[in-house]
Design a protein around this motif. Structure first.
Motif, PDB file in Angstrom:
ATOM      1  N   ASP A  98     -52.436 -60.173 -26.981  1.00  0.00           N
ATOM      2  CA  ASP A  98     -52.701 -58.718 -26.720  1.00  0.00           C
ATOM      3  C   ASP A  98     -53.321 -57.834 -27.662  1.00  0.00           C
ATOM      4  OD1 ASP A  98     -52.693 -55.917 -26.032  1.00  0.00           O
ATOM      5  OD2 ASP A  98     -50.739 -56.063 -24.872  1.00  0.00           O
ATOM      6  N   ASP A 116     -58.462 -55.864 -24.049  1.00  0.00           N
ATOM      7  CA  ASP A 116     -57.542 -56.344 -24.853  1.00  0.00           C
ATOM      8  C   ASP A 116     -56.453 -57.548 -24.504  1.00  0.00           C
ATOM      9  OD1 ASP A 116     -57.853 -54.231 -26.948  1.00  0.00           O
ATOM     10  OD2 ASP A 116     -56.735 -52.944 -25.483  1.00  0.00           O
ATOM     11  N   PHE A 117     -56.892 -57.872 -23.295  1.00  0.00           N
ATOM     12  CA  PHE A 117     -56.100 -58.981 -22.767  1.00  0.00           C
ATOM     13  C   PHE A 117     -56.673 -60.182 -22.750  1.00  0.00           C
ATOM     14  CE2 PHE A 117     -55.533 -54.924 -20.651  1.00  0.00           C
ATOM     15  CZ  PHE A 117     -53.936 -54.719 -20.864  1.00  0.00           C
TER      16      PHE A 117
END
Length: 379
Positions: A280, A245-246
């Protein structure tokens, strides 16, 4: 093992979650206890160490063994409330005295990996014990040596029971760390759900790929997107970054450490969040913005009826299906807008960027690169 500042029940004030200890802190505690026993004939239990930021936790020993010329102590890692794959692992340190002038020498025991590729903060062939844990152990060996009038010339062998198996759930093999886990930690403390270890792995992945001469990297949100990128571009494994998710972490690090080309590949829903400005992409920290998707659909040629239907869709996938059925290239528009957001984070870094949106089966449903022109329908 006690908690930060001497209390096991200490919690992070801003989350209510209990912190834990890094593998580096556990190895330092084990090495300190083993060296003390080697010199004094008895193991301190619990053993107290000082972390880089001054905290002084105490660790209970799970195992101890004193033999002729060597001593071994072990600590069970407590990661607190963080879902750390090394939680519960037994970390051992075996200390053996060396001839005067040898200094502190580190060895990888069973379950601790060895560095086999350049790009990490350790030389090829070195045990995967990172610089800060090494310094922590050196400092504590020096303190014990001073108390007992010894020179502090020792070999420290760090091992982790079952570490080779645990390492299969980490980035280590991809980073060229073979045979087990890395001994990590910069503060000694595991902050629950800080995701610092994942982000650090992303950074090390970029470093290793650059050191291997890779010029095209891909940040992927999961296994399906990795398969898609591999099929599209034929990239080797060490060019694939498990972005999760980064997205922001990948973009910010590549901004500082550029490569010729970066591909971002992920599911349509996740990349719609990037298109909306979220770096994010986790569901707990950002949500699919259906009104924003409706606006992108309008930009791609959707009429008011379709835009209204998309705004009322149950999911991002449902919105995509509505647009596809009406011939509106919403996937391409999401990819283009996500690319624009990513370029803003790159801030002019010399990186060619493209974005692929995929569905759950891994099919490309949207793409954007410098050469792509997004077709628009007149309404």
């Amino acid at each position: 093992m006690s908690g930060v500042e001497g209390g096991r029940s200490a919690q992070l004030k801003h989350t209510g979650l209990r912190p834990g200890w890094t593998t580096g802190a556990c190895a330092t505690a084990a090495a300190t206890a083993a060296y003390t026993a080697l010199l004094a004939g008895d193991f301190p239990d619990p053993v107290t160490i000082t972390l880089p930021r001054g905290q002084t936790p105490a660790f209970a020993l799970a195992v101890e063994e004193l033999a002729d010329g060597t001593a071994m102590a072990g600590v069970v890692k407590d990661a607190g409330d963080d879902p750390d794959v090394t939680h519960g692992a037994l970390i051992r340190a075996t200390v053996r005295r060396l001839p005067a002038g040898s200094g502190v020498v580190f060895r990888a025991g069973p379950g601790v990996g060895t560095v086999t590729r350049p790009g990490l903060p350790l030389e090829v062939g070195e045990p995967a014990i990172n610089p800060v844990p090494r310094q922590m152990m050196r400092d504590h060996i020096a303190e014990v040596a001073a108390r007992h009038g010894d020179a502090g010339d020792v070999e420290i062998t760090v091992s982790v029971d079952g570490g080779e198996q645990i390492a299969r759930s980490t980035w280590n093999i991809r980073l060229g760390i073979l045979g087990g886990l890395s001994i990590l930690g910069t503060t000694g403390i595991v902050v629950p759900y800080s995701c610092s270890a994942w982000i650090d792995s992303i950074r090390r992945g970029v470093d290793v790929a650059r050191a291997a001469g890779r010029t095209h990297l891909a940040g992927c949100t999961g296994a399906t997107s990795e398969k898609t990128v591999t099929a599209e571009y034929g990239l080797p494994l060490d060019a694939l970054l498990d972005m999760g998710d980064f997205a922001g972490a990948v973009l910010k690090y590549v901004r500082r450490h550029p490569v010729d080309r970066l591909t971002l590949c992920g599911g349509f829903a996740k990349l719609s969040k990037l298109a909306a400005g979220h770096l994010d992409l986790h569901s707990a920290r950002s949500q699919v913005d259906l009104p924003h998707l409706a606006g992108l659909a309008r930009a791609a040629g959707a009429g008011s009826a379709l835009a209204t239907a998309i705004e009322g869709a149950n999911t991002a996938l449902g919105a995509l299906q509505l647009a596809t059925a009406d011939g509106v290239p919403l996937g391409d528009e999401v990819a283009r807008t996500a690319r624009d957001q990513a370029l803003a984070v790159l801030r002019g870094a010399p990186v060619t960027l493209d974005v692929l949106c995929i569905d759950r089966a891994g099919q490309v449903v949207g793409r954007a690169d410098p050469k792509c022109a997004i077709p628009r329908r007149e309404r």
